[in-house]
Write a protein that holds these residues in place. Sequence first.
Motif, PDB file in Angstrom:
ATOM      1  N   ALA A 105      -6.688   3.560  -3.091  1.00  0.00           N
ATOM      2  CA  ALA A 105      -5.568   4.502  -3.084  1.00  0.00           C
ATOM      3  C   ALA A 105      -5.757   5.595  -4.136  1.00  0.00           C
ATOM      4  O   ALA A 105      -5.393   6.760  -3.910  1.00  0.00           O
ATOM      5  N   LYS A 135       0.946   9.066  -6.311  1.00  0.00           N
ATOM      6  CA  LYS A 135       1.195  10.479  -6.043  1.00  0.00           C
ATOM      7  C   LYS A 135       2.133  11.067  -7.092  1.00  0.00           C
ATOM      8  O   LYS A 135       1.880  12.160  -7.637  1.00  0.00           O
ATOM      9  N   THR A 190       2.130   1.685  -3.473  1.00  0.00           N
ATOM     10  CA  THR A 190       1.039   2.127  -4.360  1.00  0.00           C
ATOM     11  C   THR A 190       0.763   3.617  -4.181  1.00  0.00           C
ATOM     12  O   THR A 190       0.626   4.357  -5.162  1.00  0.00           O
ATOM     13  N   ARG A 191       0.662   4.067  -2.947  1.00  0.00           N
ATOM     14  CA  ARG A 191       0.393   5.484  -2.696  1.00  0.00           C
ATOM     15  C   ARG A 191       1.518   6.368  -3.241  1.00  0.00           C
ATOM     16  O   ARG A 191       1.250   7.448  -3.784  1.00  0.00           O
ATOM     17  N   ASP A 216       0.830  -1.208   0.000  1.00  0.00           N
ATOM     18  CA  ASP A 216       0.000   0.000   0.000  1.00  0.00           C
ATOM     19  C   ASP A 216       0.865   1.259   0.000  1.00  0.00           C
ATOM     20  O   ASP A 216       0.542   2.250  -0.680  1.00  0.00           O
ATOM     21  N   GLU A 217       1.955   1.252   0.738  1.00  0.00           N
ATOM     22  CA  GLU A 217       2.856   2.409   0.762  1.00  0.00           C
ATOM     23  C   GLU A 217       3.470   2.635  -0.617  1.00  0.00           C
ATOM     24  O   GLU A 217       3.578   3.772  -1.087  1.00  0.00           O
ATOM     25  N   ARG A 239      -7.277  -2.610  -3.626  1.00  0.00           N
ATOM     26  CA  ARG A 239      -6.397  -1.749  -2.843  1.00  0.00           C
ATOM     27  C   ARG A 239      -5.966  -0.547  -3.671  1.00  0.00           C
ATOM     28  O   ARG A 239      -5.908   0.583  -3.174  1.00  0.00           O
ATOM     29  N   ASP A 254      -8.174   8.078  -2.650  1.00  0.00           N
ATOM     30  CA  ASP A 254      -7.528   8.812  -1.562  1.00  0.00           C
ATOM     31  C   ASP A 254      -6.543   9.853  -2.096  1.00  0.00           C
ATOM     32  O   ASP A 254      -6.332  10.896  -1.470  1.00  0.00           O
ATOM     33  N   ALA A 255      -5.945   9.577  -3.259  1.00  0.00           N
ATOM     34  CA  ALA A 255      -4.947  10.481  -3.834  1.00  0.00           C
ATOM     35  C   ALA A 255      -5.568  11.654  -4.587  1.00  0.00           C
ATOM     36  O   ALA A 255      -4.847  12.555  -5.025  1.00  0.00           O
TER      37      ALA A 255
END
Length: 367
Positions: free
Chosen positions: A112, A85, A80-81, A77-78, A108, A115-116
């Motif tokens: 993301a 970004k 991917t974010r 997940d880190e 997932r 959220d981005a």
Amino acid sequence: MTKMTKPNSADALPINTILAGDCIDIMNGLPAASVDLIFADPPYNLQLKGDLHRPDNSRVDAVDDEWDQFSSFKVYDEFTRAWLKAARRLLKPDGAIWVIGSYHNIFRVGAALQDAGYWILNDVVWRKSNPMPNFRGKRFTNAHETMIWASKSEGAKYTFNYEALKALNDGIQMRSDWVLPICNGGERLKDAAGDKAHPTQKPQALLHRVLVGATKPGDIVLDPFFGTGTTGAVAKMLGRDWIGIEREEKYRVVAEQRIASVRRLDKAALETSTSKRAEPRVPFGQLVERGMLRPGEELLSMNGRHKAKVRADGTLIGNDIKGSIHQVGAHLENAPSCNGWTYWCFKRDGKTVPIDVLRQQIRSEMT
């Protein structure tokens, strides 16, 4: 192969080349708001444990490479974010992204994306017409992958070539479930040993549909997980510029050779169908101003029941009604509305010609 261009930035953008290295670091070093579309095929994080064998005991060449392995969902997940970004920073205000994945990661990734700050437009299911069987018989055959199409932000004026996709689909509106075969046969790239050059090579048909539907000739397409270069090969063929990022040298070598052999289509072949709304507006009065139709000239309805005369100000008059080509047509047919461009025609050399022919002539001069 490298070509440098300068977008709205002091830094040069390396188009039509493959950049070696980590996609996050490289994207963070490229000019902001410089890319029209991103197609991303990130690691799926398949979480495979042990070898998989067919009923004849032969080993399945599955994805067990180091680049697809993450120690936990948190680490994935880190990652991917971070890449989402960096990708969003590169997109132009009206840019968009396509991300493809399987059930292992796409949910997932979708969360993301939202959220981005991306705005999801569609999820598209790629249903494989020739999927790999489920050899263990303990689950359904995994016969599809999911793509998420999202604009950079809500309200962005993203590119969507509706008519071109409809034409690809024999005149039927393109749906969000695409039945296409997996990459095999002559399209499947092999390494020097005769093995698959990449375990998850995507078919050209998939990228062709994405790029025809979501880009225009001359757009810049970036693929941060370039692999063996399907995105670059199709982009080059379709007259789009591209940037690939790939950290594995063995994939870069195959991609460079592949793309070098692709021929770019000529301008006429690259033209796609456009919607009526996207075409330049031509007032009927312009036909009169340019002498294509003369004041006093008689127009006939396509059904032959009605007549009207052209006036100098671009209106029509007929049977005690005057107004636009649309208003007069609607009144004569006792209809709530009328498309005057397809309703009226005129006589030339004894032949009946729709007035829309003259409008298309003017439009062709505008492009």
